[in-house]
Design an enzyme around this catalytic site. Structure first.
Site, PDB file in Angstrom:
ATOM      1  N   HIS A  72       0.845  -1.197   0.000  1.00 38.72           N
ATOM      2  CA  HIS A  72       0.000   0.000   0.000  1.00 38.72           C
ATOM      3  C   HIS A  72       0.879   1.245   0.000  1.00 38.72           C
ATOM      4  O   HIS A  72       2.040   1.207   0.425  1.00 38.72           O
ATOM      5  CB  HIS A  72      -0.886   0.021   1.246  1.00 38.72           C
TER       6      HIS A  72
ATOM      7  N   GLU B 132       0.852   3.881   1.910  1.00 40.03           N
ATOM      8  CA  GLU B 132       1.340   4.285   3.234  1.00 40.03           C
ATOM      9  C   GLU B 132       2.529   3.448   3.675  1.00 40.03           C
ATOM     10  O   GLU B 132       3.492   3.975   4.238  1.00 40.03           O
ATOM     11  CB  GLU B 132       0.228   4.143   4.289  1.00 40.03           C
TER      12      GLU B 132
ATOM     13  N   CYS C 208      -6.550   1.948   5.674  1.00 40.29           N
ATOM     14  CA  CYS C 208      -7.153   0.664   6.036  1.00 40.29           C
ATOM     15  C   CYS C 208      -6.605   0.257   7.417  1.00 40.29           C
ATOM     16  O   CYS C 208      -5.715   0.916   7.955  1.00 40.29           O
ATOM     17  CB  CYS C 208      -6.795  -0.385   4.976  1.00 40.29           C
TER      18      CYS C 208
ATOM     19  N   CYS D  38      -2.707  -0.171   7.443  1.00 37.52           N
ATOM     20  CA  CYS D  38      -1.963   1.078   7.359  1.00 37.52           C
ATOM     21  C   CYS D  38      -2.144   1.930   8.616  1.00 37.52           C
ATOM     22  O   CYS D  38      -1.205   2.584   9.066  1.00 37.52           O
ATOM     23  CB  CYS D  38      -2.359   1.839   6.098  1.00 37.52           C
TER      24      CYS D  38
END
Length: 148
Positions: A53, A55, A83, A86
């Site tokens: 992801h 992040e 999410c 993260c």
């Protein structure tokens, strides 16, 4: 800090992700002096990695830049509400401030589904949502529309 300036940088990374067939999410991390020390964008498809992801990429880059897993004094800017994974990484990296664009009704963990930052983890970053949120949401809508 100029939140819109950093969010525009994150939006540019999100657009790069979309151009490569990834869900358009981008992230930048700025230190207390305003210097960008971490950048990331979704690369789950390219890396065949559920943890790739935006992040996570940005947190890894920022940690390398400062030589520590603790990102005290930093602000993380991301185009989509984090999410659970993260949000957990933000807590673990001790990032004191989070700014996000669009809310995520499916897996947002800053209030849309759950707010992990209000749980008793020992670290609770300041959160500001909705910064350039419509632009971030429009980028996501366009991406998903193109798949249909």
């Amino acid at each position: 800090m100029d939140h819109e300036r950093y969010m525009r940088m994150a939006l540019a990374l999100a657009a790069e992700a979309a151009a490569e067939g990834e869900v358009p999410v981008g992230c930048v991390i700025a230190d207390e002096n305003g210097r960008v020390i971490g950048r990331g964008r979704n690369r789950r498809e390219a890396c065949s990695d559920a943890t790739a992801h935006a992040e996570i990429e940005a947190i890894r880059a920022a940690g390398e830049a400062v030589g520590s897993w603790r990102l005290d004094g930093c602000t993380l800017y991301v185009t989509l509400e984090p999410c659970p994974m993260c949000a957990g990484a933000i807590i673990n990296a001790r990032i004191p401030a989070l700014v996000y664009g669009a809310a995520d009704a499916a897996s947002g963990s800053c209030g849309s589904v759950i707010d992990l930052f209000f749980e008793r983890y020992g670290h609770q970053p300041r959160v500001l949502g909705g910064v350039l949120g419509e632009e971030a949401a429009a980028l996501l809508r366009a991406f998903f529309s193109s798949l249909r």
